[in-house]
Enzyme design. Structure first.
Site, PDB file in Angstrom:
ATOM      1  N   HIS A  20      -3.029   5.226  35.181  1.00 21.84           N
ATOM      2  CA  HIS A  20      -2.883   5.816  36.390  1.00 21.84           C
ATOM      3  C   HIS A  20      -4.221   6.222  36.835  1.00 21.84           C
ATOM      4  CE1 HIS A  20      -1.201   7.670  39.648  1.00 21.84           C
ATOM      5  NE2 HIS A  20      -1.611   9.141  39.377  1.00 21.84           N
ATOM      6  N   PHE A  73      -6.929  -0.036  17.221  1.00 21.41           N
ATOM      7  CA  PHE A  73      -8.349  -0.072  17.363  1.00 21.41           C
ATOM      8  C   PHE A  73      -8.821   1.199  17.081  1.00 21.41           C
ATOM      9  CE2 PHE A  73      -6.903   1.433  21.705  1.00 21.41           C
ATOM     10  CZ  PHE A  73      -7.483   2.472  21.761  1.00 21.41           C
ATOM     11  N   ARG A  87      -3.516  -2.451  12.075  1.00 21.90           N
ATOM     12  CA  ARG A  87      -4.259  -1.323  12.313  1.00 21.90           C
ATOM     13  C   ARG A  87      -4.835  -1.393  13.922  1.00 21.90           C
ATOM     14  NH1 ARG A  87      -7.383   2.001   9.296  1.00 21.90           N
ATOM     15  NH2 ARG A  87      -6.905   0.818   7.501  1.00 21.90           N
ATOM     16  N   CYS A 131       0.986  -1.222   0.159  1.00 18.98           N
ATOM     17  CA  CYS A 131       0.074   0.061   0.013  1.00 18.98           C
ATOM     18  C   CYS A 131       0.907   1.365  -0.040  1.00 18.98           C
ATOM     19  CB  CYS A 131      -1.095  -0.024   1.332  1.00 18.98           C
ATOM     20  SG  CYS A 131      -0.104  -0.020   2.715  1.00 18.98           S
ATOM     21  N   CYS A 175       3.494  -3.007   6.007  1.00 17.22           N
ATOM     22  CA  CYS A 175       2.944  -2.324   7.081  1.00 17.22           C
ATOM     23  C   CYS A 175       2.229  -3.170   8.362  1.00 17.22           C
ATOM     24  CB  CYS A 175       1.977  -1.083   6.693  1.00 17.22           C
ATOM     25  SG  CYS A 175       0.382  -1.986   5.877  1.00 17.22           S
ATOM     26  N   ASP A 228       2.753 -14.481  19.624  1.00 16.37           N
ATOM     27  CA  ASP A 228       1.549 -13.232  19.778  1.00 16.37           C
ATOM     28  C   ASP A 228       2.006 -12.325  20.890  1.00 16.37           C
ATOM     29  OD1 ASP A 228      -0.537 -11.385  19.371  1.00 16.37           O
ATOM     30  OD2 ASP A 228      -1.644 -12.518  20.728  1.00 16.37           O
ATOM     31  N   CYS A 240      -2.083   2.976  42.630  1.00 12.90           N
ATOM     32  CA  CYS A 240      -2.968   4.162  42.640  1.00 12.90           C
ATOM     33  C   CYS A 240      -4.378   3.938  42.512  1.00 12.90           C
ATOM     34  CB  CYS A 240      -2.700   5.038  41.133  1.00 12.90           C
ATOM     35  SG  CYS A 240      -2.669   4.106  39.816  1.00 12.90           S
TER      36      CYS A 240
END
EC number: 3.4.19.12
Length: 893
Positions: free
Chosen positions: A853, A286, A284, A264, A281, A326, A397
């Site tokens: 956080h 989210f 993608r 592409c 590439c 993965d 936290c």
């Protein structure tokens, strides 16, 4: 001459006066001075109940080192040397947040290895008779001038490259330097013995005491094991493919720059496959950014597992991803693998951000991190009671924010802070393991203001500068260890979901308050669920207990749809300058989504004796004193990747839920018959336990779901695959028995079939002592394979299943204690008007509950205050539209 002074409280220095007028004397004060010739002089004054010193009892007594040696010999049997496995508390008092850096230092019992501040060590001595303590004091050294500003040529600090704290590549943690003083103190006279003094004593004393001192100082303290240094807790592992990776001799040579996707022509986020040299590439993301998935598609076609992100290659390494595993991985042979395609790793320069840098950038993007933390303005530090900061233990936290809000609630203050002295007096021999003591310790630390003091400026020894935002604050180390013990998530060092921790803590409060005031009742309410069979129009009513209202986010109700669509279009076209647009969702739309009827398409109706369609409507059967609302921002994308909805919701300052009050059965409305569904098989047919698809169960477990929930998902979807099982999980995550063991039909044994005679009598007695009946305890243990902790969790998640759960302080049910009246309909709840005002909210920054956080804002005396770990400041612009958990209190009418 005197070279050391110590203020002590003691009556034993003058035993001849102990029998005389004990009630007349309230306090004893002695000043001890150690002289150069080894003599110790104690001058003792007793103060009477009116606060006047009595001149008749001023006495002087001299001790020599020989005397002290005799005392040490008499207590030698109580002095122990720590063994492996002993818990040594040398950093924090068991009853307060005193430490070796605090005024008075820390006293470590040389028998139990519990630590006590100067205000509690006498109490421990009086209760246990223990006399020998190791006294540890630390004094902060003046910090040297930063070499980076002194022109010394030292390199500047590197920017963080990992979502981690205090490790290589992570966020830097400034380490304070201390001078340490250690000596043995013998109570009650506070006789002091240092290493030099020990050298003059008999061998048996010197050896035992020296070994104990050395062992205590060398042992890892309990708090040390809890000091979390990482947020993500993950370290990249060597890929299993790296050692013998197949590389094709296809003549491909890759230039040192100017890369484009071969499919592409995209020029960013470019990866090279290390087997065939294909340049494509990346994935993608989210939000629409990233790549077009061509490198992933190439792997799916070829099976070639490893790829390197070209713009990240430097002499120190690069981003390497294993599609097969993965995960981001290490490749120890990366220079060799790159050289195969003509890339000299030693000459490469970084031109793109690494994957971790991208994650950090996303987490710290303007519009969430800066807005929520109000980092664009200079905030005024606040100090005093109820304004105490909490140190971040590396990932705590979420805990800090929840506990700050809870101890703003009067019920928690009344239970734990108002009774603090009584709780301390009644604490068990090991207070570090007692829930009530540690909660009271934390609450008192937050509310009292004793620790709400400015943190010392390392460069300001005289305290002349203006106070900084950071406080000395408190470090909830013992508390975190206790409430997380045995929990699969909260016992780890990973970041957690604040909502899940809130429910976990409330559960623990419920367990520990069966025989007294229960502060969690402030949040407890009843939910009425009304199910109407659409074929017969007959209804069924059920009630359940809840503590949090989970508010859905209807993304299709955004008021800025056109703006969102335009930003999405620009991202799809590869416009890197496309702005990040946050969806604007009306609060009224969220409430409408909560209250609208839910359609049940597979409902078995007892009226028509068949499955049909029904509607379920949820309403409040009672309104709690304090209402907690969770905005359901965290969800899953189409590819089951967890994501966070980037939304702004106009949450109101006041709320009226009166219209959502449950009405119960209406006049003329018929109820569904109480008839059980027919069995799937007749009793005389042998039922064989079904076989579950282990691969699907494993895939679900790898996503982080509980094993038993995964087994249920596969079973109830008939082994029809991962998608159906995931849909089941998403639909049943809020079920109270979501993680309860699955009992398969035809199983010869397993949860739920444990015979009564095999149940532990000790477990039964423990549950009964909490106020439950023996029958209820038996049911709980049977349902959880006789595991006590799970049984207690089970019984609290099934309160509405029991006929009567209202238990008096004597442990008897209300029906028993009031002469056999009809039992109450369910657990004890408070009720009142449904009108509320916002008093606190907790916000989350980041893309996932597993990183990022948490910060909380609390309204104190009509002023919003931001609690950002140790920073406590007056809030200028509280970001109420970006919150995650909102806390309301009832408005008096």
């Amino acid at each position: 001459m005197i070279n050391r002074l110590a203020i002590i409280s003691s009556r034993s220095a003058f035993p001849q006066h102990q029998a005389a007028s004990h009630d007349s004397f309230r306090q004893t004060r002695a000043v001890a001075g150690r002289l150069d010739n080894g003599r110790v002089i104690l001058k003792v004054q007793w103060t009477n109940s009116k606060g006047k010193e009595s001149p008749l009892i001023n006495k002087t007594r001299e001790f020599t080192m020989a005397d002290v040696g005799e005392v040490l010999m008499s207590v030698l049997s109580t002095i122990r040397v720590p063994k492996p496995g002993d818990r040594v508390h040398k950093d924090e008092c068991a009853l307060s947040f005193a430490s070796p850096e605090s005024e008075g230092g820390l006293y470590v019992c040389m028998n139990s290895f519990l630590g006590f501040g100067s205000q509690y060590v006498d109490r421990h001595h009086a209760r246990t008779g223990q006399r020998a303590y190791l006294h540890i004091t630390r004094t902060r050294k003046a910090k040297k001038e930063d070499d980076t500003n002194s022109g010394s040529g030292h390199p500047p600090k590197k920017k963080p490259t990992r979502l981690a704290i205090g490790i290589e590549g992570g966020f830097d943690v400034e380490q304070e330097q201390y001078e340490e003083d250690v000596k043995v103190v013998i109570l009650p006279d506070r006789q002091e013995v240092n290493s030099e003094d020990l050298a003059t004593m008999p061998d048996v004393v010197r050896e035992r005491v020296s070994l104990s001192m050395a062992g205590i100082m060398a042992a890892d303290s309990v708090s040390h094991t809890l000091q979390v240094q990482q947020w993500d807790g993950e370290v990249r592992q060597e890929s299993k493919h790296a050692a013998d990776l197949k590389q094709l001799d296809n003549g491909v040579k890759i230039p040192p720059s100017g890369w484009r996707c071969e499919v592409c022509d995209l020029q960013e986020n470019i990866w090279m496959n290390l087997t065939d040299g294909k340049v494509l590439c990346g994935r993608r993301y989210f939000d629409g950014s990233g790549g077009n998935n061509h490198a992933l598609l190439h792997y799916q076609e070829t099976g070639y597992p490893l790829a390197v992100k070209l713009g990240t290659i430097t002499p120190d390494g690069a981003d390497v991803y294993s599609y097969d595993e993965d995960d981001m991985v290490l490749d120890s042979k990366l220079p060799e693998h790159l050289s195969h395609f003509g890339i000299d790793m030693m000459t490469m320069e970084k031109t793109e951000r690494t994957m971790t840098e991208l994650e950090i950038a996303v987490n710290q993007r303007v519009g969430e991190w800066e807005v929520i933390q109000e980092s664009g303005t200079t905030l005024k530090p606040l100090f005093g009671p109820g304004l105490t900061g909490m140190r971040n233990l590396g990932n705590s936290c979420y805990l800090n924010s929840v506990m700050q809000v809870l101890f703003t609630v009067p019920d928690f203050q009344s239970k734990y802070v108002s009774n603090f002295d009584k709780i301390v007096d009644e604490a068990p021999s090991d207070p570090t393991q007692d829930f009530k003591t540690q909660v009271a310790k934390l609450g008192y630390g937050l509310v009292s203001g004793e620790y709400s003091k400015p943190a010392p400026d390392p460069g300001d020894e005289n305290g002349a500068s203006e106070p900084r935002g950071d406080q000395i604050g408190i470090a909830p180390q013992m508390f975190k260890a206790l409430v997380g013990r045995g929990h699969p998530e909260f016992s780890t060092n990973r970041q957690q979901d604040a909502q899940e921790f809130l429910l976990h803590f409330i559960n623990m409060v419920e367990r520990n308050c069966r025989s007294g005031p229960n502060p969690s009742e402030a949040f407890r309410f009843l939910v009425e669920e009304k199910i109407v069979c659409q074929q017969s129009q007959k209804a069924k009513y059920t009630q359940r207990v809840d503590y949090i209202v989970q508010l859905p986010v209807p993304m299709d109700q955004a008021t800025n749809t056109e703006e969102l669509q335009e930003a999405e279009r620009r991202r799809e076209e590869g416009d890197s300058s496309a702005p990040t647009v946050r969806a604007q969702i009306p609060f009224s739309a969220c409430m409408a989504a909560l209250s609208e009827p839910e359609v049940l398409t597979d409902f078995w109706s007892s009226a028509v004796q068949a499955k049909t369609t029904a509607t379920k409507t949820t309403r409040f059967a009672s309104f709690p004193d304090h209402l907690v609302i969770q905005i359901k921002k965290f969800t899953f994308g189409l590819d089951w990747v967890p994501k966070k909805l980037d939304v702004s919701i106009d949450v109101p300052d006041t709320l009226d839920l009166s219209a959502l009050r449950a009405t119960g059965q209406q006049p003329g409305e018929e109820l569904l018959p109480e008839v059980a569904p027919p069995p799937l098989m007749t009793p005389d047919v042998e039922v064989k336990a079904p076989v579950l698809d282990d691969s699907t169960v494993s895939q679900l477990c790898e996503m982080g779901f509980p094993l038993e929930a995964c087994r249920k998902a596969v079973y109830y979807t008939g082994n029809t695959g991962i998608d159906a099982a995931m849909n089941w999980i998403m639909s049943h995550m809020d079920d109270p028995d979501f993680s309860a063991p699955l009992v398969l039909p035809g199983s010869s044994s397993g949860p739920g079939t444990t015979p009564t005679e095999s149940l532990s009598e000790e477990h039964l007695a423990t549950i009964v002592s909490m106020g439950f009946s023996r029958d209820q305890a038996t049911r709980a243990l049977r349902a959880t394979s006789n595991v006590l902790d799970r049984a207690v969790d089970w019984i609290f998640s099934h309160l509405d299943d029991f006929d009567s759960m209202e238990v008096s302080e004597s442990g008897r049910s209300a029906a028993e204690s009031e002469g056999g009246r009809d039992p109450p309909p369910g657990p004890r709840v408070r009720d009142g008007p449904g009108k509320y005002e916002l008093f606190a909210f907790i916000s989350h920054m980041g893309t996932s509950t597993m990183c990022g956080h948490y910060v909380c804002h609390i309204k104190k005396d009509q002023q919003w205050v931001i609690f950002n770990d140790q920073k406590v400041c007056a809030s200028e612009k509280p970001p109420k539209d970006l919150g995650y958990l909102y806390f309301y209190r009832r408005v008096a009418e």
